[in-house]
Design an enzyme around this catalytic site. Structure first.
Site, PDB file in Angstrom:
ATOM      1  N   SER A   1      45.553  39.480  52.944  1.00  0.00           N
ATOM      2  CA  SER A   1      46.404  39.721  54.114  1.00  0.00           C
ATOM      3  C   SER A   1      45.808  40.745  55.072  1.00  0.00           C
ATOM      4  O   SER A   1      46.069  40.695  56.275  1.00  0.00           O
ATOM      5  CB  SER A   1      47.800  40.183  53.669  1.00  0.00           C
TER       6      SER A   1
ATOM      7  N   ASP B   1      56.347  48.117  56.183  1.00  0.00           N
ATOM      8  CA  ASP B   1      56.164  48.008  54.732  1.00  0.00           C
ATOM      9  C   ASP B   1      55.226  49.082  54.181  1.00  0.00           C
ATOM     10  O   ASP B   1      55.135  49.285  52.975  1.00  0.00           O
ATOM     11  CB  ASP B   1      55.687  46.613  54.322  1.00  0.00           C
TER      12      ASP B   1
ATOM     13  N   HIS C   1      50.547  47.255  55.206  1.00  0.00           N
ATOM     14  CA  HIS C   1      49.731  46.463  56.122  1.00  0.00           C
ATOM     15  C   HIS C   1      49.562  47.195  57.446  1.00  0.00           C
ATOM     16  O   HIS C   1      50.533  47.700  58.001  1.00  0.00           O
ATOM     17  CB  HIS C   1      50.372  45.085  56.353  1.00  0.00           C
TER      18      HIS C   1
END
Length: 183
Positions: free
Chosen positions: A9, A159, A162
């Site tokens: 990611s 979060d 990221h």
């Protein structure tokens, strides 16, 4: 000439409104273009990917010649309890496969550190795998991919895991000095 960014990611640009322009592969692509170099930029990031997943899907991406291979995998392994030995072996297998298929390919490994909230398990062993891989395979290493970004609230999505658009700008500045000499 082709540069393939291969990862999870963090490479895919998870959570960005437009990863194709805001993620670090795109930002490195902008720097390459500004330097007057002609490279096709391919973002082969897959959110949630592990080192084993990277081994499994690699053949697809090796169907075309790659001049520079940028490898960013492993952090999801430790978060899922995969042993550092297995992560090392999987990353090593990826590197060996790329070298075997395209011996002239220049490889860059994105080193990872663990987020502060991960303190249990084989933390110290994980911290050494990237340097060991770089030394063993004689490849370029960015010692800590998220340097200056990890733990900085303004550079991460809510979060806390990221990077935000601004965080990716910092990452591109960290990565560029390692990638630039290889082009």
């Amino acid at each position: 000439m082709t540069i393939l960014f291969y990862g999870d990611s963090l490479t895919a640009g998870y959570g960005l409104s437009d990863p194709s322009t805001q993620g670090y592969p795109a930002l490195i692509g902008d720097k390459i273009k500004s330097a007057g170099l002609k490279y096709e930029i391919i973002n082969a990031g897959l959110s949630g990917d592990t080192s084993q997943g990277g081994v499994s899907r690699l053949d697809y991406w090796l169907g075309r010649k790659i001049d520079v291979f940028v490898l960013e995998l492993g952090i999801n392994d430790i978060m899922r309890g995969v042993s550092p030995v297995r992560t090392y072996n999987n990353l090593s297998a990826i590197i060996e496969k790329v070298k075997s298929k395209y011996p002239q390919t220049r490889i860059v490994l994105m080193g990872m550190e663990l987020p502060p909230f991960i303190s249990a398990g084989p933390v110290e062993e994980f911290r050494t795998i990237y340097q060991k891989l770089s030394t063993h395979h004689k490849i370029a290493l960015v010692p800590f991919f998220l340097k200056g970004v990890l733990g900085v609230r303004s550079l991460n999505l809510p979060d806390g895991l990221h990077p935000s658009r601004e965080g990716y700008k910092v990452i591109a500045e960290t990565v560029w000095p390692i990638i630039r000499p290889l082009l």
